[in-house]
Motif scaffolding. Structure first.
Motif, PDB file in Angstrom:
ATOM      1  N   LYS A  10      32.838  11.262  20.806  1.00 13.73           N
ATOM      2  CA  LYS A  10      32.131  11.891  19.685  1.00 13.73           C
ATOM      3  C   LYS A  10      32.893  13.118  19.191  1.00 13.73           C
ATOM      4  CE  LYS A  10      27.557  13.253  18.153  1.00 13.73           C
ATOM      5  NZ  LYS A  10      26.145  13.388  18.483  1.00 13.73           N
ATOM      6  N   LEU A  11      33.458  13.894  20.130  1.00  9.95           N
ATOM      7  CA  LEU A  11      34.276  15.056  19.760  1.00  9.95           C
ATOM      8  C   LEU A  11      35.458  14.616  18.907  1.00  9.95           C
ATOM      9  CD1 LEU A  11      35.359  18.031  20.084  1.00  9.95           C
ATOM     10  CD2 LEU A  11      36.468  17.223  22.146  1.00  9.95           C
ATOM     11  N   SER A  22      32.478  25.026  15.628  1.00 10.51           N
ATOM     12  CA  SER A  22      31.081  25.449  15.727  1.00 10.51           C
ATOM     13  C   SER A  22      30.140  24.305  15.376  1.00 10.51           C
ATOM     14  CB  SER A  22      30.818  26.625  14.783  1.00 10.51           C
ATOM     15  OG  SER A  22      31.606  27.720  15.127  1.00 10.51           O
ATOM     16  N   GLN A  23      30.473  23.572  14.316  1.00 14.38           N
ATOM     17  CA  GLN A  23      29.628  22.453  13.915  1.00 14.38           C
ATOM     18  C   GLN A  23      29.626  21.357  14.986  1.00 14.38           C
ATOM     19  OE1 GLN A  23      31.716  21.759  10.251  1.00 14.38           O
ATOM     20  NE2 GLN A  23      30.094  22.704   9.009  1.00 14.38           N
ATOM     21  N   ILE A  24      30.771  21.105  15.573  1.00 12.96           N
ATOM     22  CA  ILE A  24      30.863  20.093  16.628  1.00 12.96           C
ATOM     23  C   ILE A  24      30.048  20.532  17.844  1.00 12.96           C
ATOM     24  CG2 ILE A  24      32.429  18.934  18.234  1.00 12.96           C
ATOM     25  CD1 ILE A  24      34.577  19.114  16.018  1.00 12.96           C
ATOM     26  N   ARG A  33      31.436  26.827  21.178  1.00 13.65           N
ATOM     27  CA  ARG A  33      32.539  26.629  20.236  1.00 13.65           C
ATOM     28  C   ARG A  33      33.878  26.717  20.975  1.00 13.65           C
ATOM     29  NH1 ARG A  33      35.430  30.706  18.348  1.00 13.65           N
ATOM     30  NH2 ARG A  33      36.752  30.360  16.540  1.00 13.65           N
ATOM     31  N   ASN A  34      34.004  27.700  21.867  1.00 13.08           N
ATOM     32  CA  ASN A  34      35.251  27.875  22.617  1.00 13.08           C
ATOM     33  C   ASN A  34      35.537  26.688  23.534  1.00 13.08           C
ATOM     34  OD1 ASN A  34      35.850  30.258  21.407  1.00 13.08           O
ATOM     35  ND2 ASN A  34      34.998  31.542  23.025  1.00 13.08           N
ATOM     36  N   ALA A  35      34.468  26.084  24.088  1.00 10.78           N
ATOM     37  CA  ALA A  35      34.662  24.907  24.937  1.00 10.78           C
ATOM     38  C   ALA A  35      35.203  23.749  24.109  1.00 10.78           C
ATOM     39  CB  ALA A  35      33.349  24.519  25.605  1.00 10.78           C
ATOM     40  N   VAL A  36      34.707  23.618  22.874  1.00 11.53           N
ATOM     41  CA  VAL A  36      35.197  22.564  21.980  1.00 11.53           C
ATOM     42  C   VAL A  36      36.672  22.808  21.649  1.00 11.53           C
ATOM     43  CG1 VAL A  36      34.993  21.593  19.653  1.00 11.53           C
ATOM     44  CG2 VAL A  36      32.940  22.050  21.003  1.00 11.53           C
TER      45      VAL A  36
END
Length: 173
Positions: A10-11, A22-24, A33-36
């Motif tokens: 999904k990412l 942020s949206q993800i 957000r930082n983890a993404v």
């Protein structure tokens, strides 16, 4: 939070669609957000194109140079002009706004005494020397002014006057 195969897929899908980190993170839930951003980096996902250009052109536009005074100065103003254009067999007159640019001529004051620089390299600078860059940093003859600077300024008196101009003078220019 574990990165399951479904969440990673999904990412990847959301990233390729151009969503921000942020949206993800909001859509995935339970992740920052930082983890993404970290996961995108570890997966080596390609960068996304910015609106209106490529990622490289956006980076190039935001680069800033830290060099001595820039030249030439340009003044722009909006001018309304009447233009005639063809539309089929008819000519149509319309008014359009055009931004015109003029080069402002710089006329230095004749009563200014320019100090002779000591032509110091970067490694020769101290807390008490002027750090005003002179010339192109990529050229062989690039140097710093090197004259004595005031206690709280990185520049000598002459270059401090160039660097720190009152607001009214900057608006006039």
């Amino acid at each position: 939070m574990n990165w399951t195969d479904e969440r990673v897929e999904k990412l990847k899908k959301l990233w390729s669609e151009g969503l921000s980190a942020s949206q993800i993170a909001t859509q995935l839930g339970g992740v920052s957000r930082n983890a993404v951003i970290g996961k995108v980096h570890r997966l080596s996902l390609p960068g996304r194109a910015k609106a209106g250009g490529t990622a490289t052109s956006a980076r190039t536009q935001t680069k800033r140079t830290t060099s001595a005074p820039r030249a030439p100065n340009y003044a722009s103003r909006v001018v309304t002009r009447t233009v005639t254009r063809a539309s089929g067999a008819n000519l149509i007159k319309e008014e359009i706004e055009v931004e015109s640019g003029e080069v402002l001529e710089f006329a230095p004051a004749s009563n200014v005494v320019v100090p002779i620089s000591r032509r110091l390299s970067l490694t020769e600078l101290t807390e008490r020397t002027c750090k005003w860059p002179v010339g192109d940093p990529m050229a062989e003859d690039f140097h710093f002014c090197g004259c004595d600077s005031q206690d709280s300024s990185p520049y000598c008196k002459f270059h401090a006057k160039l660097a720190y101009q009152p607001v009214s003078e900057r608006r006039r220019a």
